[in-house]
Design an enzyme around this catalytic site. Sequence first.
Site, PDB file in Angstrom:
ATOM      1  CE  LYS A 102      -3.846   1.661   2.814  1.00  0.00           C
ATOM      2  NZ  LYS A 102      -4.487   1.535   4.130  1.00  0.00           N
ATOM      3  CG  HIS A 104      -3.023   5.130   0.225  1.00  0.00           C
ATOM      4  ND1 HIS A 104      -2.976   4.131  -0.731  1.00  0.00           N
ATOM      5  CD2 HIS A 104      -4.132   4.896   0.957  1.00  0.00           C
ATOM      6  CE1 HIS A 104      -4.024   3.356  -0.587  1.00  0.00           C
ATOM      7  NE2 HIS A 104      -4.739   3.779   0.434  1.00  0.00           N
TER       8      HIS A 104
END
Length: 220
Positions: A102, A104
């Site tokens: 991921k 963010h």
Amino acid sequence: MTDHKTRFLNLALDAQALKFGEFTLKSGRKSPYFFNAGLFNSGRLMRELAIGYVDAIEHAGLDFDLIFGPAYKGIPLATAIAVELAARGRDLPLAYNRKEAKDHGEGGTLVGAPLQGRKVLVVDDVISAGTAIRESLDIIRANGAHIAGIAIALDRQELPGGIEPDPSNTQSATQSLSAELGVPVLAIATLADLVAFTADDERFLQHADAIAAYRQRYGA
Ligand code: OMP
């Protein structure tokens, strides 16, 4: 056979998580049986499965202080096992990985409790040739933790390798992993348990020859 093995095999057959027929495995092998942990798909089934794991883990007396579930199937398993351990008075940290990093928010591929310095119990569904589980071991070691053991529901007791077993190895994938890591690889039940459990049951007689032939070719 211990009670937790019998309870687990009954549960798996009732949930149709254990099926007989012809199945192509990840290794390319054609197997006369298949274990699909995704079919423990209700609260009750998942809870009873977790009880089976925790019984097997307690029976083995393993020393660990974090539970890790590799994506995807290990995630609900590790979660249900952590809940069952907590219900028995042992509240332990829990972590799992994402398959996709991921970029963010909190970022990264790990979710849950920090792994650094922990003695990790890795929880997964099934080991055949032993390829899938190795990826998660690399993630755990890269994050500064030690592997304390591996717990799976079903040990298929197969030789490592692809369609053809690796001729240099006479041990099963789980035995090789255990020797290589120097830690136990526990299973609620093994193929040998399944064969013993189904031996006197008419419902499974028609599959017995195919399972024996498969074991002859791929079994350790
Ligand atoms: P190995 O990497 O060969 O050990 O295969 C393990 C993986 O195969 C599991 O994590 C499953 O994704 C899948 N599998 C099952 O789910 N059930 C089986 O009975 C057999 C396999 C398999 O493909 O070998």
